[in-house]
Structure formats: structure tokens, C-alpha cells
Design a protein around this motif. Structure first.
Motif, PDB file in Angstrom:
ATOM      1  N   VAL A   1      -6.638   3.598  -5.194  1.00 32.35           N
ATOM      2  CA  VAL A   1      -7.607   3.530  -4.108  1.00 32.35           C
ATOM      3  C   VAL A   1      -7.656   4.881  -3.401  1.00 32.35           C
ATOM      4  O   VAL A   1      -6.760   5.708  -3.559  1.00 32.35           O
ATOM      5  CB  VAL A   1      -7.280   2.397  -3.106  1.00 32.35           C
ATOM      6  CG1 VAL A   1      -7.451   1.035  -3.758  1.00 32.35           C
ATOM      7  CG2 VAL A   1      -5.881   2.552  -2.531  1.00 32.35           C
TER       8      VAL A   1
ATOM      9  N   HIS B   1     -13.251  -0.062  -2.793  1.00 30.13           N
ATOM     10  CA  HIS B   1     -12.286  -1.002  -3.378  1.00 30.13           C
ATOM     11  C   HIS B   1     -13.006  -2.307  -3.682  1.00 30.13           C
ATOM     12  O   HIS B   1     -13.726  -2.852  -2.844  1.00 30.13           O
ATOM     13  CB  HIS B   1     -11.120  -1.251  -2.421  1.00 30.13           C
ATOM     14  CG  HIS B   1     -10.141  -2.224  -2.956  1.00 30.13           C
ATOM     15  ND1 HIS B   1     -10.082  -3.519  -2.519  1.00 30.13           N
ATOM     16  CD2 HIS B   1      -9.201  -2.104  -3.916  1.00 30.13           C
ATOM     17  CE1 HIS B   1      -9.133  -4.153  -3.185  1.00 30.13           C
ATOM     18  NE2 HIS B   1      -8.581  -3.313  -4.034  1.00 30.13           N
ATOM     19  N   THR B   2     -12.823  -2.791  -4.880  1.00 34.10           N
ATOM     20  CA  THR B   2     -13.551  -3.990  -5.303  1.00 34.10           C
ATOM     21  C   THR B   2     -12.943  -5.262  -4.734  1.00 34.10           C
ATOM     22  O   THR B   2     -11.742  -5.369  -4.549  1.00 34.10           O
ATOM     23  CB  THR B   2     -13.574  -4.102  -6.839  1.00 34.10           C
ATOM     24  OG1 THR B   2     -12.225  -4.090  -7.307  1.00 34.10           O
ATOM     25  CG2 THR B   2     -14.338  -2.955  -7.452  1.00 34.10           C
TER      26      THR B   2
ATOM     27  N   THR C   1      -3.848  -0.877  -8.196  1.00 35.85           N
ATOM     28  CA  THR C   1      -5.156  -0.257  -8.330  1.00 35.85           C
ATOM     29  C   THR C   1      -5.146   1.063  -7.572  1.00 35.85           C
ATOM     30  O   THR C   1      -4.661   1.121  -6.437  1.00 35.85           O
ATOM     31  CB  THR C   1      -6.245  -1.168  -7.715  1.00 35.85           C
ATOM     32  OG1 THR C   1      -6.191  -2.438  -8.331  1.00 35.85           O
ATOM     33  CG2 THR C   1      -7.625  -0.570  -7.882  1.00 35.85           C
TER      34      THR C   1
ATOM     35  N   ASP D   1     -10.533   2.398   1.781  1.00 35.52           N
ATOM     36  CA  ASP D   1     -11.439   2.713   0.675  1.00 35.52           C
ATOM     37  C   ASP D   1     -12.582   1.701   0.635  1.00 35.52           C
ATOM     38  O   ASP D   1     -12.376   0.526   0.341  1.00 35.52           O
ATOM     39  CB  ASP D   1     -10.667   2.698  -0.644  1.00 35.52           C
ATOM     40  CG  ASP D   1     -11.493   3.180  -1.827  1.00 35.52           C
ATOM     41  OD1 ASP D   1     -12.712   3.365  -1.689  1.00 35.52           O
ATOM     42  OD2 ASP D   1     -10.896   3.370  -2.892  1.00 35.52           O
TER      43      ASP D   1
ATOM     44  N   HIS E   1      -9.293 -11.083  -3.306  1.00 32.64           N
ATOM     45  CA  HIS E   1      -9.522  -9.974  -2.381  1.00 32.64           C
ATOM     46  C   HIS E   1     -10.963 -10.196  -1.903  1.00 32.64           C
ATOM     47  O   HIS E   1     -11.905  -9.824  -2.600  1.00 32.64           O
ATOM     48  CB  HIS E   1      -9.381  -8.623  -3.086  1.00 32.64           C
ATOM     49  CG  HIS E   1      -7.981  -8.324  -3.499  1.00 32.64           C
ATOM     50  ND1 HIS E   1      -7.061  -7.767  -2.644  1.00 32.64           N
ATOM     51  CD2 HIS E   1      -7.338  -8.526  -4.659  1.00 32.64           C
ATOM     52  CE1 HIS E   1      -5.909  -7.629  -3.267  1.00 32.64           C
ATOM     53  NE2 HIS E   1      -6.053  -8.081  -4.498  1.00 32.64           N
TER      54      HIS E   1
ATOM     55  N   TYR F   1      -7.390  -3.547   3.601  1.00 32.11           N
ATOM     56  CA  TYR F   1      -7.180  -4.439   2.457  1.00 32.11           C
ATOM     57  C   TYR F   1      -6.747  -5.819   2.927  1.00 32.11           C
ATOM     58  O   TYR F   1      -5.904  -5.964   3.802  1.00 32.11           O
ATOM     59  CB  TYR F   1      -6.177  -3.833   1.480  1.00 32.11           C
ATOM     60  CG  TYR F   1      -6.613  -2.452   1.054  1.00 32.11           C
ATOM     61  CD1 TYR F   1      -7.817  -2.265   0.379  1.00 32.11           C
ATOM     62  CD2 TYR F   1      -5.861  -1.337   1.381  1.00 32.11           C
ATOM     63  CE1 TYR F   1      -8.249  -0.996   0.027  1.00 32.11           C
ATOM     64  CE2 TYR F   1      -6.286  -0.059   1.021  1.00 32.11           C
ATOM     65  CZ  TYR F   1      -7.478   0.096   0.348  1.00 32.11           C
ATOM     66  OH  TYR F   1      -7.916   1.347   0.003  1.00 32.11           O
TER      67      TYR F   1
ATOM     68  N   TYR G   1       0.847  -1.182   0.000  1.00 32.30           N
ATOM     69  CA  TYR G   1       0.000   0.000   0.000  1.00 32.30           C
ATOM     70  C   TYR G   1       0.889   1.241   0.000  1.00 32.30           C
ATOM     71  O   TYR G   1       1.835   1.347   0.774  1.00 32.30           O
ATOM     72  CB  TYR G   1      -0.907   0.010   1.233  1.00 32.30           C
ATOM     73  CG  TYR G   1      -1.663   1.298   1.414  1.00 32.30           C
ATOM     74  CD1 TYR G   1      -2.720   1.610   0.586  1.00 32.30           C
ATOM     75  CD2 TYR G   1      -1.294   2.211   2.397  1.00 32.30           C
ATOM     76  CE1 TYR G   1      -3.414   2.808   0.729  1.00 32.30           C
ATOM     77  CE2 TYR G   1      -1.980   3.406   2.554  1.00 32.30           C
ATOM     78  CZ  TYR G   1      -3.033   3.697   1.713  1.00 32.30           C
ATOM     79  OH  TYR G   1      -3.708   4.877   1.860  1.00 32.30           O
TER      80      TYR G   1
END
Length: 151
Positions: free
Chosen positions: A57, A65-66, A55, A62, A88, A118, A5
Motif C-alpha cells: 500500500v 487500496h482495494t 498487500t 492509500d 475490507h 484501513y 500495518y
């Protein structure tokens, strides 16, 4: 597999153009979440783009976030070569068990990236093995998902 991250975009990273029309709004995120996969000593997807597994974010937590799953491999689709099932998961998932068509099982715990919301898990798949099902469980061992769509 490693998750990294970045609270702000790292030097050398250029945010992608937003999808859609020429005057689409820019991405709201200012942070970057990178999933780096190495299979048989070779990084996946980074041959031409060092940020391929990243990605954009919006901070460490977030909510947009998918979640999702992918099957990463060092060969084209099929059952040859080593592969990695990378997920994820939703917030409730604590672990997953993969059942292969030959009856063998592999289990992975969800790992959280410290200081963020995450999370991910990964299950290695040997050459020739085929996925029959993936079952995801919560921290109380209750079955949350049973997926048979990973051939």
C-alpha cells in the motif's frame, strides 16, 4: 483475524514483481498492510510464505487500496470445516449481518486499524453452515448492500 500495518517494508519482506511486461513500473507503495487469519489454531496461507496475507500500500491512507471480501477456510471449498468471511469494506460501512440458510444470524462491527484508513470485519462460519445473505449497514442503520452471492 488481525490487521497489521508497516509504514515501511519490514525486514525479510521482498516486494513482488509488478504484473505485466518486463519493464512495468514498480509498485508505488512503500508500506505493507497484512491481514492475518487463524482458523482452528492454524494460520491461513502462511505455510510457505509468511507475507501471504499482505498487500503493498502507499502509506496509512492509500485511497487506491482495494475493498473486497473473501471466504477463508481450513478445507477446500464447500461447507465442511471452519471458515471465516473476511471483508475490507467501503468507508461508509459500519457493521454487517450475515444470514445463514437455517435462519440464524451473525453480526460484526467494522474495526479500524488505528492511525490508518484501513478497516475490516470478519464473521466466523461453523462447519455445515451456508451463507444466504450478507447485509451491510452504515452508522445510521441504513442498508447499504445486500449480497446473496456467497454460497
Amino acid at each position: 483475524m488481525t490487521l497489521t500495518y508497516y509504514a515501511t517494508f519490514p525486514k525479510g519482506f521482498t516486494p513482488p514483481s509488478p504484473p505485466g511486461l518486463l519493464h512495468s513500473p514498480a509498485f508505488k507503495g512503500h508500506s505493507l498492510l497484512c491481514t492475518n487469519v487463524v482458523i482452528d489454531g492454524a494460520p491461513e496461507g502462511h505455510a510457505t510464505d509468511p507475507w501471504a496475507g499482505c498487500t503493498v500500500v502507499d502509506g496509512a491512507r492509500d485511497t487506491d487500496h482495494t475493498t473486497g471480501a473473501s471466504l477463508e477456510g481450513n478445507t477446500d471449498k464447500g461447507t465442511t470445516g471452519s471458515r471465516l468471511f473476511l471483508v475490507h469494506p467501503d468507508a461508509a460501512v459500519a457493521r454487517a449481518t450475515m444470514t445463514f440458510r437455517d435462519g440464524r444470524h451473525a453480526t460484526a462491527k467494522v474495526t479500524a486499524l488505528p492511525g490508518t484508513a484501513y478497516r475490516a470485519y470478519a464473521i466466523p462460519i461453523a462447519s455445515g453452515q451456508t451463507i444466504a445473505a450478507v447485509d451491510e449497514y452504515d452508522a445510521h442503520n441504513r442498508l447499504l448492500n445486500h449480497n446473496t452471492q456467497w454460497d
